[in-house]
Design a protein around this motif. Structure first.
Motif, PDB file in Angstrom:
ATOM      1  N   ARG A  74      -6.070   4.760 -10.219  1.00 38.16           N
ATOM      2  CA  ARG A  74      -4.693   4.377 -10.545  1.00 38.16           C
ATOM      3  C   ARG A  74      -4.588   2.893 -10.870  1.00 38.16           C
ATOM      4  O   ARG A  74      -3.932   2.489 -11.839  1.00 38.16           O
ATOM      5  CB  ARG A  74      -3.774   4.705  -9.361  1.00 38.16           C
ATOM      6  N   LEU A  75      -5.254   2.077 -10.068  1.00 41.10           N
ATOM      7  CA  LEU A  75      -5.201   0.637 -10.287  1.00 41.10           C
ATOM      8  C   LEU A  75      -5.874   0.248 -11.595  1.00 41.10           C
ATOM      9  O   LEU A  75      -5.381  -0.629 -12.325  1.00 41.10           O
ATOM     10  CB  LEU A  75      -5.851  -0.107  -9.117  1.00 41.10           C
ATOM     11  N   VAL A 107      -5.104   5.469   2.363  1.00 40.33           N
ATOM     12  CA  VAL A 107      -4.991   5.841   0.950  1.00 40.33           C
ATOM     13  C   VAL A 107      -6.252   6.570   0.542  1.00 40.33           C
ATOM     14  O   VAL A 107      -7.314   6.420   1.161  1.00 40.33           O
ATOM     15  CB  VAL A 107      -4.803   4.590   0.058  1.00 40.33           C
ATOM     16  N   LEU A 128       0.813  -1.224   0.000  1.00 42.53           N
ATOM     17  CA  LEU A 128       0.000   0.000   0.000  1.00 42.53           C
ATOM     18  C   LEU A 128       0.841   1.266   0.000  1.00 42.53           C
ATOM     19  O   LEU A 128       0.311   2.370  -0.152  1.00 42.53           O
ATOM     20  CB  LEU A 128      -0.934   0.013   1.213  1.00 42.53           C
ATOM     21  N   ARG A 151      -7.227  -4.536  -6.541  1.00 42.18           N
ATOM     22  CA  ARG A 151      -8.380  -3.691  -6.903  1.00 42.18           C
ATOM     23  C   ARG A 151      -9.654  -4.210  -6.263  1.00 42.18           C
ATOM     24  O   ARG A 151     -10.514  -3.419  -5.815  1.00 42.18           O
ATOM     25  CB  ARG A 151      -8.529  -3.695  -8.441  1.00 42.18           C
ATOM     26  N   GLU A 201      -6.936   5.775  -5.668  1.00 39.31           N
ATOM     27  CA  GLU A 201      -6.268   4.478  -5.784  1.00 39.31           C
ATOM     28  C   GLU A 201      -6.996   3.570  -6.761  1.00 39.31           C
ATOM     29  O   GLU A 201      -6.377   2.833  -7.528  1.00 39.31           O
ATOM     30  CB  GLU A 201      -6.170   3.817  -4.409  1.00 39.31           C
ATOM     31  N   ARG A 202      -8.366   3.646  -6.770  1.00 38.00           N
ATOM     32  CA  ARG A 202      -9.128   2.846  -7.724  1.00 38.00           C
ATOM     33  C   ARG A 202      -8.781   3.257  -9.154  1.00 38.00           C
ATOM     34  O   ARG A 202      -8.602   2.409 -10.038  1.00 38.00           O
ATOM     35  CB  ARG A 202     -10.627   2.999  -7.465  1.00 38.00           C
TER      36      ARG A 202
END
Length: 922
Positions: A866-867, A858, A791, A918, A863-864
């Protein structure tokens, strides 16, 4: 010795200092107490310098010696150097030429030249011994023996005389390997067979009755001047009617017979071969079977002698070849010339083609000695490790030939034989004994044999010539009965024939003992690509350069100086500067030694890679920093005895120490230095430095004084024990560190004389529960740290840990290790979870589920995004790789296909990990 540590690990600052202290203290000598343990050093050439093979074998021997010394054995490492007859004569002759005074070996004469050799040996011949000291060799230098020393020389003379008196040494004319440059016989070990481009010439030999001719093929047409016969297979119907007839040998007019022998390969060429018994080893055997004459056509310089037709006399062998071929062609007898790959025997010292040559030499009868030598090994008096090497030994012993022991040199042990004017031979320990023994008056002129004994003759006596044999008083003084047989011989497989077997036979014959109980056979050290190290390849590594470092310019100069082919220099310089643009850094002796031990598997080839040495230098640095950490945390405290551990972490590491000690003992006993290095590396790096130092911090920094005090004691005890475990492999850094640690445990002296850690010396066996608990703690800490890493959570950021499921033991351990978990994982809190977790990163330890909530760690939306973007990119790469593989045809190299499969597997693995990550975010 020092009691403070520098802030950084620098082996150059203490290695030489420590060795000088060791040697001066006398700790290398036998103690006179305990069960004897001895090792015989294969004596390196006095001309030489330490090469990687020496460094490898000496490391293993020194590890064994140090280990047994620490175990309380009366330990002797018998050192010595070999006079190396041929090599030394060449070096001194070359030095004379470089001096430019016009002096040569021949102009000085025998006595003058030998005096120069002794002078050179005194001033320059101890180079290799200085280098051995730099590596850490802990042998007894006061007992070191040079094979030309009076004690060793006396043994050589005695052995020769006794063997002659027993009828086992004789003088006779036989075929030997002959170096026409050195003008001496040489051993098989000194001959290198190299595949080279040559030619196969087919020559017509007319039948003497005029009824036709026979065509023979040869790679050495000049030797036909010495042919004694032509030969066919007895079952070859093509030539059956010709056996017993004669052919006229071209260019000589001599008639020679047509004979039949099963040695002939009917499928090779025409099925007819020439027989030259005086210039081919196989032909010599044929000649002995058929009673053929031995016609030597060469001088000692390999020029044509007076037995050949006048027009060829005096021609150098290759000039004679050209003349013979020209005359054969002119006579219409040269049938065919075609390219041919052939094995050319070359002298390893001169690079010249070796001639099988017929001369008078001294020989040892080997049949009876070999039979006895085979019996000793077959019944287990001498054991080979690995055991399969007995097959190599057995094969040679079963096919042994009489041994040529004379050399036409000046430097060496002169043969104790004298001749009168009539050529009669008298053998004795000296001329006076000869005259008394054979009643020869002063009026009988005697001249001593000019030859010397080959180096292997004196080398075979090394196990007992170093112990004073045959002088009984000297034998008692030097401990013959105590140290013979020695415990183990460490040597390479390439000299099983030439040295190991001969030592077994000679020691048994003269003393009734075997020379050693075990023979540990090592492989050969090659470069990182598996190539043999050689000056012509330009890939030689000098172990001293790895220990102390060398600049690129100096390395190039070293590799390109003294090349047999100076034209190789540009190629070697280019390759060297590409591989070592900045030279070689100083790794220190310990890092080199640990590398050698780690590579010492049971196979033949050892691929040496500098990256391994760099890694083990980092290992030594890790050990250095761990010791500094311990000393800083202990402060002025001191302890005695074995600690009584309070914490589970202490009990766990003591159990690990006990296990590592047991494994180390087992690997020493089986000569598995690679496994020994692996065990000690793992215990040092992972168990002590990575885990125990971390697990100790909560106690050292906590509020429980008893736990803190106990942990300090255990920390010192484990570290001091670890240094003793490691000492045989890395003696310098362990001594330096031990001198700083030992006083705090009430110990003094040298680590060399401390007991080697043994299993079962503490209550560690009773720490099974603590051992299992700490392994659980390690697994849980590793899982949380892995989540944090994935992370990208800052090390300073505290997180929450949620626990779900698991056993009663898991719950009890979580409660007991609450403080340790918080400290080691940077946890704000630990909570039990009954229902479903929030968005969290999961892990599993056994039956226990772990969750680290993502909220606050985060930006979930970012983050979603980016993933999703990264998943799309990796999926595209996966598709490209799959499409590429689908298009590959049958002509694509297998290596390319394999590489693309590896890429596809890599992309697939990354994609699976990203999708799992994810999914955790919902």
């Amino acid at each position: 010795m020092t009691s403070t540590l520098a802030t950084g690990y620098d082996p150059t600052s203490f290695e030489s200092r420590l060795y000088a202290q060791w040697e001066a203290s006398g700790v290398f000598a036998p103690s006179g107490k305990g069960e004897p343990y001895s090792i015989l050093l294969p004596p390196p050439n006095v001309t030489g310098t330490l090469h990687m093979g020496h460094a490898f074998q000496h490391t293993l021997m020194d590890a064994l010696v140090r280990y047994h010394r620490m175990r309380g054995y009366d330990t002797l490492w018998q050192l010595g150097t070999d006079h190396a007859g041929i090599a030394t004569e060449m070096v001194v002759a070359r030095n004379l030429a470089l001096e430019g005074k016009g002096e040569t070996r021949d102009s000085l004469g025998r006595d003058g030249f030998i005096a120069r050799v002794w002078d050179w040996k005194q001033h320059s011949g101890d180079t290799i011994e200085r280098q051995m000291r730099r590596l850490g060799t802990s042998g007894d230098w006061s007992r070191s023996v040079f094979t030309m020393d009076p004690m060793a020389a006396n043994a050589v003379i005695e052995a020769f005389v006794r063997l002659h008196e027993e009828g086992l040494i004789y003088r006779g004319q036989r075929l030997v390997n002959w170096d026409p440059v050195l003008k001496t016989a040489i051993s098989d070990l000194e001959v290198l067979n190299q595949e080279e481009d040559g030619f196969l010439w087919s020559i017509s030999y007319p039948l003497s009755d005029g009824s036709g001719s026979l065509v023979v093929a040869t790679t050495r047409p000049e030797t036909m001047l010495g042919d004694s016969a032509v030969m066919v297979h007895p079952d070859d119907g093509r030539y059956a009617a010709l056996v017993g007839k004669t052919v006229t040998l071209p260019l000589t007019g001599r008639e020679i017979p047509v004979i039949a022998d099963a040695y002939v390969d009917r499928e090779f060429g025409t099925g007819v071969v020439k027989v030259t018994p005086a210039h081919d080893f196989n032909d010599y055997a044929v000649g002995q079977r058929h009673g053929l004459p031995l016609i030597n056509i060469f001088t000692p310089e390999a020029a044509i002698n007076d037995t050949a037709p006048a027009k060829y006399r005096g021609l150098e062998r290759y000039a004679a070849r050209k003349a013979v071929l020209a005359d054969l062609e002119a006579a219409g007898l040269l049938v065919e010339t075609r390219p041919h790959k052939l094995q050319v025997p070359r002298g390893d010292r001169t690079g010249q083609a070796i001639e099988p040559y017929l001369t008078d030499q001294w020989f040892v009868k080997m049949d009876g000695l070999a039979q006895r030598g085979m019996e000793l090994v077959e019944r287990g008096d001498v054991k080979f490790v690995p055991a399969n090497w007995i097959n190599t030994y057995r094969h040679w012993m079963e096919n042994i030939q009489d041994w040529c022991i004379s050399r036409q040199l000046w430097w060496g042990h002169r043969i104790p034989a004298w001749y009168d004017a009539a050529g009669n031979i008298y053998v004795g320990r000296d001329e006076a004994e000869v005259r008394v023994k054979h009643a020869l008056g002063a009026d009988v002129a005697l001249s001593q044999d000019a030859d010397v004994l080959e180096t292997w003759f004196s080398a075979q006596l090394f196990p007992f010539s170093t112990m004073g044999w045959p002088d009984k008083a000297l034998m008692a003084e030097r401990g013959f009965d105590r140290f013979v047989p020695s415990s183990v011989l460490v040597t390479g497989f390439d000299i099983i024939f030439f040295w190991v077997a001969r030592m077994i036979m000679a020691t048994d014959h003269f003393t009734g003992q075997v020379p050693f109980k075990d023979v540990y056979i090592t492989g050969l050290v090659r470069d990182s690509h598996g190539q043999k190290m050689s000056k012509s390849k330009g890939n030689v590594l000098d172990p001293l350069d790895l220990i102390d470092g060398i600049s690129a310019d100096a390395l190039v100069a070293k590799r390109t100086t003294g090349l047999m082919k100076p034209t190789d220099a540009p190629r070697i310089e280019k390759a060297t500067r590409k591989e070592f643009p900045n030279g070689i850094p100083a790794f220190g002796a310990d890092a080199l030694r640990f590398t050698m031990a780690a590579l010492a598997g049971p196979g033949r080839d050892i691929k040496f890679d500098l990256a391994r040495a760099e890694g083990y230098k980092n290992f030594c640095n890790k050990l250095w920093n761990a010791t500094r950490f311990a000393l800083m945390n202990v402060g002025d405290a001191s302890f005695e005895g074995v600690p009584a551990p309070v914490t589970d972490a202490e009990k766990w590491i003591l159990a690990q120490l006990d296990r590592a000690s047991a494994e180390a003992a087992a690997h020493f006993a089986s000569y598995r230095f690679d496994l020994l290095a692996q065990v000690l590396y793992e215990f040092t790096w992972n168990q002590v430095c990575d885990w125990f130092l971390e697990l100790a911090k909560p106690a050292l920094n906590g509020d429980d004084p008893a736990a803190a005090e106990s942990t300090r004691h255990t920390l010192l005890h484990v570290l001091e024990s670890l240094l003793r475990l490691l000492h045989p492999l890395i003696p310098f850094v362990t001594e330096e560190l031990w001198q700083a640690v030992a006083p705090k445990l009430g110990k003094s002296g040298s680590i060399m004389l401390q007991p080697y850690p043994q299993p079962g010396q503490s209550a560690a066996a009773g720490y099974a529960r603590a051992d299992a608990d700490i392994e659980w703690l390690k697994a849980l800490v590793s899982a949380v740290r892995r989540i944090r890493s994935e992370l990208g959570v800052s090390p300073a950021k505290q997180v929450t840990l949620l626990l779900r499921g698991g056993s009663a033991d898991d719950a009890a351990r979580a409660a007991r290790f609450d403080a340790q978990l918080r400290f080691l994982c940077r946890l704000e809190r630990i909570e039990a979870l009954a229902g479903e977790p929030p968005a969290a990163a999961p892990a599993v330890v056994g039956e226990l589920q772990l969750f680290v909530p993502l909220e606050g760690l985060v930006d979930l939306d970012a983050e979603r995004v980016r993933l999703d973007r990264e998943i799309a990119r990796v999926a595209a790469e996966q598709d490209k790789s799959a499409a590429k593989l689908a298009k590959f045809g049958a002509n694509v190299p297998a290596a390319v296909v394999e590489q693309e499969h590896a890429r596809l597997a890599d992309w697939s693995g990354k994609l699976d990990a990203l999708r799992a990550q994810r999914a955790r975010l919902g």
